[in-house]
Design a protein around this motif. Structure first.
Motif, PDB file in Angstrom:
ATOM      1  N   VAL A  35      60.104  -6.477 -38.690  1.00  0.00           N
ATOM      2  CA  VAL A  35      60.853  -6.036 -39.864  1.00  0.00           C
ATOM      3  C   VAL A  35      60.783  -4.521 -40.013  1.00  0.00           C
ATOM      4  O   VAL A  35      59.951  -3.855 -39.395  1.00  0.00           O
ATOM      5  CB  VAL A  35      60.344  -6.730 -41.156  1.00  0.00           C
ATOM      6  N   GLY A  36      61.659  -4.027 -40.837  1.00  0.00           N
ATOM      7  CA  GLY A  36      61.718  -2.583 -41.055  1.00  0.00           C
ATOM      8  C   GLY A  36      63.166  -2.174 -41.278  1.00  0.00           C
ATOM      9  O   GLY A  36      64.086  -2.936 -40.970  1.00  0.00           O
ATOM     10  N   VAL A 201      61.943 -14.244 -44.331  1.00  0.00           N
ATOM     11  CA  VAL A 201      60.598 -13.868 -43.895  1.00  0.00           C
ATOM     12  C   VAL A 201      59.554 -14.452 -44.835  1.00  0.00           C
ATOM     13  O   VAL A 201      58.548 -15.017 -44.404  1.00  0.00           O
ATOM     14  CB  VAL A 201      60.466 -12.330 -43.823  1.00  0.00           C
ATOM     15  N   ASP A 202      59.818 -14.348 -46.131  1.00  0.00           N
ATOM     16  CA  ASP A 202      58.859 -14.847 -47.116  1.00  0.00           C
ATOM     17  C   ASP A 202      58.704 -16.358 -47.036  1.00  0.00           C
ATOM     18  O   ASP A 202      57.614 -16.899 -47.236  1.00  0.00           O
ATOM     19  CB  ASP A 202      59.303 -14.446 -48.528  1.00  0.00           C
ATOM     20  N   GLN A 203      59.822 -17.046 -46.726  1.00  0.00           N
ATOM     21  CA  GLN A 203      59.804 -18.495 -46.687  1.00  0.00           C
ATOM     22  C   GLN A 203      59.041 -19.023 -45.469  1.00  0.00           C
ATOM     23  O   GLN A 203      58.332 -20.009 -45.553  1.00  0.00           O
ATOM     24  CB  GLN A 203      61.257 -18.958 -46.576  1.00  0.00           C
ATOM     25  N   MET A 204      59.204 -18.346 -44.350  1.00  0.00           N
ATOM     26  CA  MET A 204      58.674 -18.883 -43.101  1.00  0.00           C
ATOM     27  C   MET A 204      57.167 -18.697 -42.970  1.00  0.00           C
ATOM     28  O   MET A 204      56.496 -19.472 -42.303  1.00  0.00           O
ATOM     29  CB  MET A 204      59.358 -18.220 -41.901  1.00  0.00           C
ATOM     30  N   GLY A 223      52.473 -13.448 -42.982  1.00  0.00           N
ATOM     31  CA  GLY A 223      52.704 -12.438 -43.994  1.00  0.00           C
ATOM     32  C   GLY A 223      53.962 -12.663 -44.809  1.00  0.00           C
ATOM     33  O   GLY A 223      54.725 -13.596 -44.582  1.00  0.00           O
ATOM     34  N   MET A 224      54.143 -11.791 -45.789  1.00  0.00           N
ATOM     35  CA  MET A 224      55.369 -11.800 -46.578  1.00  0.00           C
ATOM     36  C   MET A 224      55.953 -10.407 -46.546  1.00  0.00           C
ATOM     37  O   MET A 224      55.246  -9.427 -46.379  1.00  0.00           O
ATOM     38  CB  MET A 224      55.069 -12.260 -48.008  1.00  0.00           C
ATOM     39  N   THR A 228      53.217  -5.005 -48.506  1.00  0.00           N
ATOM     40  CA  THR A 228      52.947  -4.040 -47.464  1.00  0.00           C
ATOM     41  C   THR A 228      51.504  -3.595 -47.492  1.00  0.00           C
ATOM     42  O   THR A 228      51.073  -2.791 -46.681  1.00  0.00           O
ATOM     43  CB  THR A 228      53.846  -2.805 -47.617  1.00  0.00           C
ATOM     44  N   GLY A 229      50.748  -4.082 -48.440  1.00  0.00           N
ATOM     45  CA  GLY A 229      49.348  -3.730 -48.515  1.00  0.00           C
ATOM     46  C   GLY A 229      49.121  -2.371 -49.145  1.00  0.00           C
ATOM     47  O   GLY A 229      48.040  -1.830 -49.087  1.00  0.00           O
ATOM     48  N   GLN A 230      50.164  -1.804 -49.730  1.00  0.00           N
ATOM     49  CA  GLN A 230      50.002  -0.498 -50.360  1.00  0.00           C
ATOM     50  C   GLN A 230      49.357  -0.627 -51.735  1.00  0.00           C
ATOM     51  O   GLN A 230      49.620  -1.595 -52.428  1.00  0.00           O
ATOM     52  CB  GLN A 230      51.374   0.173 -50.517  1.00  0.00           C
TER      53      GLN A 230
END
Lengths: 230, 300
Positions: A35-36, A201-204, A223-224, A228-230
């Protein structure tokens, strides 16, 4: 299966590197979301895997093969070990669903008999057995992407690369495609999928590799997108 | 690559690119017809050379009463004549020697100009006696001339080949002209092939990109394009061949040969020998041009 060892890629007419010191390891049977934002380096990464580009520095290894050192004449055989799906499906408009999938077998010299044996089962897998003799223009976007998936999977590749496969599809259709990808993944096929479809992405809940400015800024199991862990 | 798959692709390609295919066929046909015409002309010149060179001879005219050449002191003496004959006998390239006296020459002359008014003005003395020399190879004229031109009793030496050579030079000129046009047309054909293949490759970039991504070899991606060009070239070469054969049948055998009986014309076997050359040039040039173009436009 896939290993990036300190890989950088500079394009000629650009000051900033497309990829900047990428280290990444993907095991056989993994399902990885890449992703990005646009321009973060996802596509460059996929292009390196296909040997459409060579890294400026570092080594890319796929299934034990150093991709950059692969001679040109061996590239076709190398590509047969992987399936590719694109955002725009890339189906041949003049060929039926059956012929589009068969095309993937014809160009590598499979016999008519093999083709006729393999394709019905494959169309059943993607749920299009009823539409084998339709043209792509008579299908919905989701159905077209299923055809493309069938073609990518036709030679049972160990690795399947998907570049924004749901980019042109509505959310509910996308779910169907993702289920299909998941089913293919369960047969042991490694899947690398570039996307910026947050909902999917969030669902899988699969492994997420997030890129920004040519660097990997997050590599997280199950992950979701937003975290981003920020 | 399966044959049925390739042939299907080739058929599709030719149909979709119909106008360009027709242009390509015509271009190949025209350029090869010119190549064929040039080859035919060259075969014709060779044949005429072989035929006439076999018949021509060198005439060594001997001094008569009125001769003014520096080797002459009045009419040729018996001794001089004998000497000339001996010199001729020592020359390797001389195959045969006939002596023709003034009287013999006069007889010949009378036969040739029977019924003409010119006969009355010519007496046997006016025609010089001569040796008619046949050479093993007409090219050796210079050697014979060199050996004899300063021998006493020889007035002049005439090479019949010189007369023919002027004629052959005209034919050679025509032949080079046809060849030059043929080369220009072949060049045009090459450009046309390159453009046709480029257009075809562009029209089918979707197929080729898909083929590449599913791992088709470079050869199997390029083969349909090359075969398409080759098929057009074969059709064009066939048309050119038909033209050459037709001109042998109707023009040479039908019109020229019956009217120009003194000229030997090219035979069928010589004409047929040109046919494989035409196919080779036509298909070879086209396939080569197509391959080079594909290398540039279909990068693997």
């Amino acid at each position: 299966m896939i290993n990036f060892d300190n890989v950088s890629k500079h394009y000629k007419n650009s000051n900033t590197p497309a990829l900047d010191g990428i280290n990444l390891n993907i095991e056989q049977g993994d399902f990885v979301f890449l992703v990005g934002q646009s321009g973060s380096g996802k596509s460059s990464l996929l292009r390196l895997l296909l040997k459409e580009e060579k890294p400026t520095s570092g080594t890319v290894t796929v299934d034990g093969i150093n991709v950059a050192k692969l001679p040109n004449r061996k590239v076709p055989a190398f590509r047969r070990t992987m399936g590719i799906v694109f955002q725009d499906f890339r189906l041949l408009p003049g060929k039926t669903v059956f012929d589009n999938v068969a095309f993937g077998m014809e160009v590598i010299g499979k016999s008519k008999k093999e083709i006729e044996q393999r394709i019905p089962a494959l169309l059943e897998l993607v749920g299009l057995e009823e539409k084998a003799h339709r043209l792509p223009s008579e299908l919905s976007g989701g159905e077209q992407q299923r055809v493309a998936l069938a073609r990518a999977f036709v030679n049972q590749p160990k690795l399947l690369l998907a570049d924004e496969p749901t980019g042109n599809l509505d959310p509910s259709t996308s779910v169907g495609i993702m289920k299909l990808l998941d089913r293919i993944n369960r047969t042991g096929t490694t899947i690398v999928m570039a996307t910026h479809d947050v909902a999917i992405v969030d669902q899988m809940r699969k492994r997420i590799v997030q890129m920004e400015n040519g660097k990997i800024i997050r590599d997280q199991e199950r992950g979701m997108y937003g975290h981003t862990g920020q | 690559m399966r044959f049925s798959f390739v042939s299907k692709e080739v058929g599709n390609g030719l149909r979709r690119n119909f106008t360009m295919t027709v242009a390509l066929i015509v271009s190949v046909a025209v350029s090869l017809s010119l190549v064929g015409a040039a080859l035919l002309m060259s075969a014709q010149v060779d044949r005429m050379k072989g035929y006439w060179y076999d018949k021509i001879e060198v005439s060594i005219f001997l001094c008569g009463n009125t001769s003014v050449a520096f080797t002459c002191t009045g009419a040729v003496t018996d001794e001089q004549r004998k000497n000339i004959e001996t010199v001729l006998g020592t020359l390797e390239s001389v195959q045969d020697v006939f002596y023709e006296s003034s009287a013999d020459a006069y007889e010949q002359f009378k036969e040739q100009f029977a019924g003409s008014a010119i006969l009355a003005n010519i007496s046997p003395d006016a025609l010089p006696e001569s040796f008619r020399v046949k050479l093993d190879n007409p090219e050796n004229f210079e050697k014979v001339a060199g050996a004899l031109q300063s021998v006493q009793g020889v007035e002049s030496i005439q090479d019949q080949r010189q007369l023919l050579d002027r004629f052959f030079q005209i034919l050679k000129g025509l032949q080079s002209f046809a060849l030059a046009i043929a080369l220009a047309m072949l060049f045009v054909t090459v450009l046309l092939v390159m453009n046709t293949v480029r257009v075809a490759a562009f029209a089918r970039r979707r197929e080729t990109s898909i083929m590449r991504s599913v791992g088709a070899s470079n050869m199997s991606i390029r083969l349909p394009f090359i075969l398409e060009a080759a098929v057009a070239a074969v059709i064009g070469s066939t048309l050119a061949t038909a033209g050459i054969l037709a001109s042998k049948y109707w023009l040479i055998d039908g019109k020229l040969a019956p009217n120009l009986t003194f000229i030997p014309f090219v035979t069928w076997s010589e004409v047929l020998a040109i046919v494989p050359v035409l196919y080779l040039v036509g298909v070879g040039t086209t396939v080569l041009a197509a391959s080079v173009t594909l290398r540039r436009y279909l990068k693997g």
